[in-house]
Motif scaffolding. Sequence first.
Motif, short mmCIF file in Angstrom:
data_model
loop_
_atom_site.label_atom_id
_atom_site.label_comp_id
_atom_site.label_asym_id
_atom_site.label_seq_id
_atom_site.Cartn_x
_atom_site.Cartn_y
_atom_site.Cartn_z
N MET A 1 0.83 -1.21 -0.06
CA MET A 1 0.05 0.05 0.08
C MET A 1 0.75 1.52 -0.09
SD MET A 1 -3.06 -0.62 2.66
CE MET A 1 -4.09 -2.14 2.53
N ILE A 2 0.27 2.50 -0.38
CA ILE A 2 1.08 3.61 -0.44
C ILE A 2 0.01 4.71 0.31
CG2 ILE A 2 2.18 5.67 -1.54
CD1 ILE A 2 3.17 3.61 -3.52
N ASP A 3 -0.96 5.06 -0.38
CA ASP A 3 -1.64 6.30 0.37
C ASP A 3 -2.79 5.69 1.46
OD1 ASP A 3 -3.24 5.26 -2.02
OD2 ASP A 3 -4.49 6.79 -1.44
N GLY A 4 -3.41 4.41 1.03
CA GLY A 4 -4.38 3.99 2.00
C GLY A 4 -5.65 4.59 1.76
N GLY B 1 -7.39 4.84 -1.37
CA GLY B 1 -7.86 4.43 -2.73
C GLY B 1 -7.56 5.38 -3.87
N MET B 2 -6.42 6.13 -3.51
CA MET B 2 -6.25 6.90 -4.85
C MET B 2 -5.07 6.45 -5.73
SD MET B 2 -6.91 10.70 -3.44
CE MET B 2 -6.12 10.62 -2.08
N CYS B 3 -4.05 5.81 -5.02
CA CYS B 3 -2.80 5.64 -5.89
C CYS B 3 -3.01 4.26 -6.73
CB CYS B 3 -1.58 5.41 -4.80
SG CYS B 3 -1.78 3.71 -3.88
N GLY B 4 -3.76 3.27 -6.17
CA GLY B 4 -4.05 1.98 -7.08
C GLY B 4 -3.07 0.94 -6.51
N VAL B 5 -2.14 1.14 -5.81
CA VAL B 5 -1.19 0.15 -5.52
C VAL B 5 -1.53 -1.13 -4.83
CG1 VAL B 5 0.94 -0.20 -4.19
CG2 VAL B 5 0.74 1.92 -5.67
N CYS B 6 -2.59 -0.87 -4.12
CA CYS B 6 -3.11 -1.85 -3.38
C CYS B 6 -4.19 -2.87 -3.94
CB CYS B 6 -3.87 -1.59 -2.05
SG CYS B 6 -5.11 -0.46 -2.29
N PHE C 1 -9.94 -2.33 -4.26
CA PHE C 1 -8.43 -1.67 -3.73
C PHE C 1 -8.47 -2.14 -2.19
CE2 PHE C 1 -8.67 2.17 -6.78
CZ PHE C 1 -7.76 1.70 -7.63
N CYS D 1 -7.10 -1.21 0.45
CA CYS D 1 -7.48 -0.40 1.58
C CYS D 1 -8.75 0.36 1.63
CB CYS D 1 -6.44 0.90 1.15
SG CYS D 1 -6.97 1.90 -0.25
#
Length: 277
Positions: A214-217, A219-224, A234, A236
């Motif tokens: 995870m990065i932002d946690g 729902g905006m970065c999409g990494v998770c 997502f 997060c």
Amino acid sequence: MYNILSKINLAPNIHLFKVEAPNVARKAQPGQFVIVRVDERGERIPLSIGGWDREEGSVTIIFNEVGRTTSKLAAVPEGGSIANFVGPLGLPAHIDKFGTVVCVVGGYSVATIAPVIRALKEAGNKIITIIRTPTRETLFGDEQLRNISDQLKIVTGDISFDCDGFVIEPLKEILENETVDRVITIGPACVMKLVSSTTKLFGIKTIASLNPIMIDGTGMCGVCRVIVGGETKFACVDGPEFDAHQVDWTTLLARRCTYSGDVQSTVQYQCTTCAQW
Ligand code: FES
């Protein structure tokens, strides 16, 4: 800044911090997490909420010291502070009266599951807990789980090469001999995947608490992102709990290990498939 009210070493590389964070403590619910940054130049790391004290305004986090950021966090002294402590994030765990619930817990996720088990017990469920840990030395939190579970099984085994099925035999034994209404699994992705494939054979609803990068946690970065039931979710904001039988475990495992070759890990016991213990 967020003050560290107290810290304890629970086992080798496993740390418990009580953090002064009244706004998080006021709203925290079982199954949620926080995003922590040690200092203003630090990376953001997601950590499960292991407990809270609304009166004191404190939140407990338990983390495994596995690399640079967690080592930096572990080095913050009692009375010291960290830059960011954002939460509670994620959807709370689904708590209801299901009947008999088996909780399969791996690695340091003992910390995460404790508030969930306590809430399930208070809702009137019978709780059978299986803890899987590499060695007795890495075991912690079992007394707490013993007090809130109807039965507790502890499974140890060397997972240096493959964190596979030490939990599967005891789980199968329970599923063959008890009427089980729900299974909850949290821990290394390999373990959750195996638990999922086992319970699928028995047709028992299974919930996995996923732990992708995870990065932002928020729902905006999409990494998770994870694939559940063929749809992108997502973890997060749509999770971290998902129907384990619907999770695309192959994609999750591949994404989890994306950076494992670049990270210098301090963990003694580490699975080569999911980079967790
Ligand atoms: Fe960025 Fe979930 S961590 S979308």
